[in-house]
Design a protein around this motif. Structure first.
Motif, short mmCIF file in Angstrom:
data_model
loop_
_atom_site.label_atom_id
_atom_site.label_comp_id
_atom_site.label_asym_id
_atom_site.label_seq_id
_atom_site.Cartn_x
_atom_site.Cartn_y
_atom_site.Cartn_z
N LEU A 59 1.41 -0.86 0.16
CA LEU A 59 -0.21 0.61 0.09
C LEU A 59 1.17 1.03 -0.22
O LEU A 59 1.02 2.63 -0.17
CB LEU A 59 -1.28 0.37 1.16
CG LEU A 59 -2.13 -1.39 1.10
CD1 LEU A 59 -2.92 -0.81 2.54
CD2 LEU A 59 -3.31 -0.55 -0.16
N MET A 60 2.27 1.20 0.73
CA MET A 60 3.16 2.34 1.29
C MET A 60 3.50 2.44 -0.99
O MET A 60 3.64 3.88 -1.11
CB MET A 60 3.93 2.16 1.76
CG MET A 60 3.21 2.35 3.29
SD MET A 60 4.90 2.38 4.42
CE MET A 60 5.58 0.83 4.41
N LEU A 61 3.93 1.92 -1.40
CA LEU A 61 4.75 1.86 -2.58
C LEU A 61 3.33 2.27 -3.86
O LEU A 61 3.87 3.25 -4.51
CB LEU A 61 4.87 0.33 -3.27
CG LEU A 61 6.32 0.52 -2.51
CD1 LEU A 61 6.71 -1.47 -2.76
CD2 LEU A 61 7.62 1.10 -2.75
N CYS A 62 2.22 1.90 -3.74
CA CYS A 62 0.86 1.88 -4.40
C CYS A 62 0.56 3.40 -4.53
O CYS A 62 0.39 4.08 -4.89
CB CYS A 62 -0.34 1.11 -4.23
SG CYS A 62 0.12 -0.60 -5.38
N GLY A 63 0.78 3.61 -2.79
CA GLY A 63 0.84 4.40 -2.36
C GLY A 63 1.59 5.96 -3.07
O GLY A 63 1.33 7.64 -3.69
N SER A 64 2.88 5.85 -3.24
CA SER A 64 3.72 7.08 -3.37
C SER A 64 4.04 7.29 -4.81
O SER A 64 3.84 7.86 -5.08
CB SER A 64 4.62 6.52 -2.74
OG SER A 64 5.46 5.50 -2.19
N VAL A 65 3.83 6.11 -5.05
CA VAL A 65 3.20 6.11 -7.29
C VAL A 65 2.27 6.89 -7.43
O VAL A 65 3.03 7.82 -8.10
CB VAL A 65 3.24 4.13 -7.59
CG1 VAL A 65 2.89 4.79 -9.51
CG2 VAL A 65 4.62 3.76 -7.28
N THR A 66 1.25 6.63 -6.68
CA THR A 66 -0.46 7.56 -6.73
C THR A 66 0.15 8.88 -6.34
O THR A 66 0.07 9.85 -7.07
CB THR A 66 -0.74 7.28 -6.02
OG1 THR A 66 -1.62 5.95 -6.90
CG2 THR A 66 -2.50 7.91 -6.42
N PHE A 67 0.21 9.19 -5.20
CA PHE A 67 1.32 10.83 -5.09
C PHE A 67 2.03 11.33 -5.80
O PHE A 67 1.99 12.57 -6.52
CB PHE A 67 1.68 10.72 -3.26
CG PHE A 67 2.41 11.64 -2.77
CD1 PHE A 67 1.74 12.70 -3.18
CD2 PHE A 67 3.98 12.43 -3.19
CE1 PHE A 67 2.49 13.96 -2.48
CE2 PHE A 67 4.22 13.81 -3.41
CZ PHE A 67 2.99 14.54 -2.60
N MET A 68 3.16 10.87 -6.39
CA MET A 68 4.05 11.49 -7.57
C MET A 68 3.29 11.43 -8.68
O MET A 68 3.54 12.70 -10.09
CB MET A 68 5.34 10.39 -8.01
CG MET A 68 6.35 10.18 -6.08
SD MET A 68 6.59 11.82 -6.21
CE MET A 68 8.34 11.93 -7.72
N LEU A 69 2.59 10.65 -9.26
CA LEU A 69 1.48 10.97 -10.11
C LEU A 69 0.70 11.87 -10.21
O LEU A 69 1.18 13.45 -11.23
CB LEU A 69 1.02 9.83 -10.99
CG LEU A 69 1.95 8.50 -11.16
CD1 LEU A 69 0.60 7.22 -11.80
CD2 LEU A 69 2.41 9.00 -13.23
N GLY A 70 0.09 11.99 -9.47
CA GLY A 70 -1.04 13.08 -9.06
C GLY A 70 0.04 14.30 -9.16
O GLY A 70 -0.16 15.85 -9.56
N PHE A 71 1.82 14.40 -8.66
CA PHE A 71 2.14 15.86 -8.16
C PHE A 71 2.35 16.43 -8.85
O PHE A 71 2.87 17.44 -9.88
CB PHE A 71 3.31 15.35 -6.98
CG PHE A 71 4.12 16.04 -6.66
CD1 PHE A 71 3.86 16.96 -5.99
CD2 PHE A 71 5.52 16.15 -7.00
CE1 PHE A 71 5.00 18.66 -5.34
CE2 PHE A 71 6.36 17.35 -6.56
CZ PHE A 71 6.31 18.54 -6.64
N PHE A 72 2.52 14.91 -10.21
CA PHE A 72 3.61 15.85 -11.85
C PHE A 72 2.52 15.96 -12.24
O PHE A 72 2.75 17.49 -13.65
CB PHE A 72 4.29 14.35 -12.21
CG PHE A 72 5.58 13.94 -11.41
CD1 PHE A 72 6.91 15.73 -11.57
CD2 PHE A 72 6.08 13.38 -10.80
CE1 PHE A 72 7.58 15.21 -10.74
CE2 PHE A 72 7.67 12.93 -10.50
CZ PHE A 72 8.47 13.68 -10.60
N LEU A 73 1.51 15.64 -12.23
CA LEU A 73 0.54 15.68 -13.07
C LEU A 73 -0.96 17.11 -12.19
O LEU A 73 -1.07 17.35 -13.88
CB LEU A 73 -0.72 14.78 -13.75
CG LEU A 73 -0.66 13.40 -13.89
CD1 LEU A 73 -1.76 12.63 -14.69
CD2 LEU A 73 -0.06 14.21 -15.06
N MET A 74 -0.05 17.98 -11.35
CA MET A 74 -0.94 18.72 -10.69
C MET A 74 -1.27 20.27 -11.94
O MET A 74 -1.90 20.72 -12.69
CB MET A 74 -0.96 19.19 -9.61
CG MET A 74 -1.77 20.19 -8.71
SD MET A 74 -3.10 20.05 -9.20
CE MET A 74 -3.50 18.94 -8.40
#
Length: 122
Positions: A59-74
């Motif tokens: 869950l932490m790995l998937c959450g970090s990947v999701t966070f990074m995608l959101g951070f780069f796409l914002m």
């Protein structure tokens, strides 16, 4: 063309059947038949802890990947919202000018000399 698609589906279903058969064989293997170390019949505290640890790491790995995608796409999302806001403003600009001109024209007509002398225009 249809035969190739049917052959591809046949290969996939055969591979799935073989994978399920292999999984069932591993799960059904008993230690009496020479299957190596017997599996524990009870769940230990260490087993539960390691399962929860694995789930939390996943869950932490998937959450970090999701966070990074959101951070780069914002920035793209904010930029697209600004473009839509600008397009909406330009689209409504003619309506705004029309409303202002009609309001000014209506105000000028109300105070024209053709109207009654009882009018309250200055």
């Amino acid at each position: 063309m249809r035969a190739a698609a049917a052959a591809g589906e046949g290969d996939q279903s055969r591979a799935m059947y073989e994978l399920c058969a292999l999984l069932l064989t591993v799960l059904r293997s008993s230690p009496e038949l020479g299957g190596g170390r017997p599996w524990p019949r009870q769940v230990t505290a260490a087993g539960v802890a390691s399962m929860l640890l694995g789930a939390s790491v996943a869950l932490m790995l998937c959450g970090s990947v999701t966070f990074m995608l959101g951070f780069f796409l914002m920035p793209w999302v904010i930029g697209l919202a600004c473009v839509f806001l600008f397009v909406g403003f330009v689209t409504n600009l003619s309506g705004i000018w029309r409303a202002i001109i009609l309001w000014l024209a209506a105000g000028a007509d109300a105070c024209s000399p053709k109207v009654d002398s009882a009018s309250t225009c200055t």
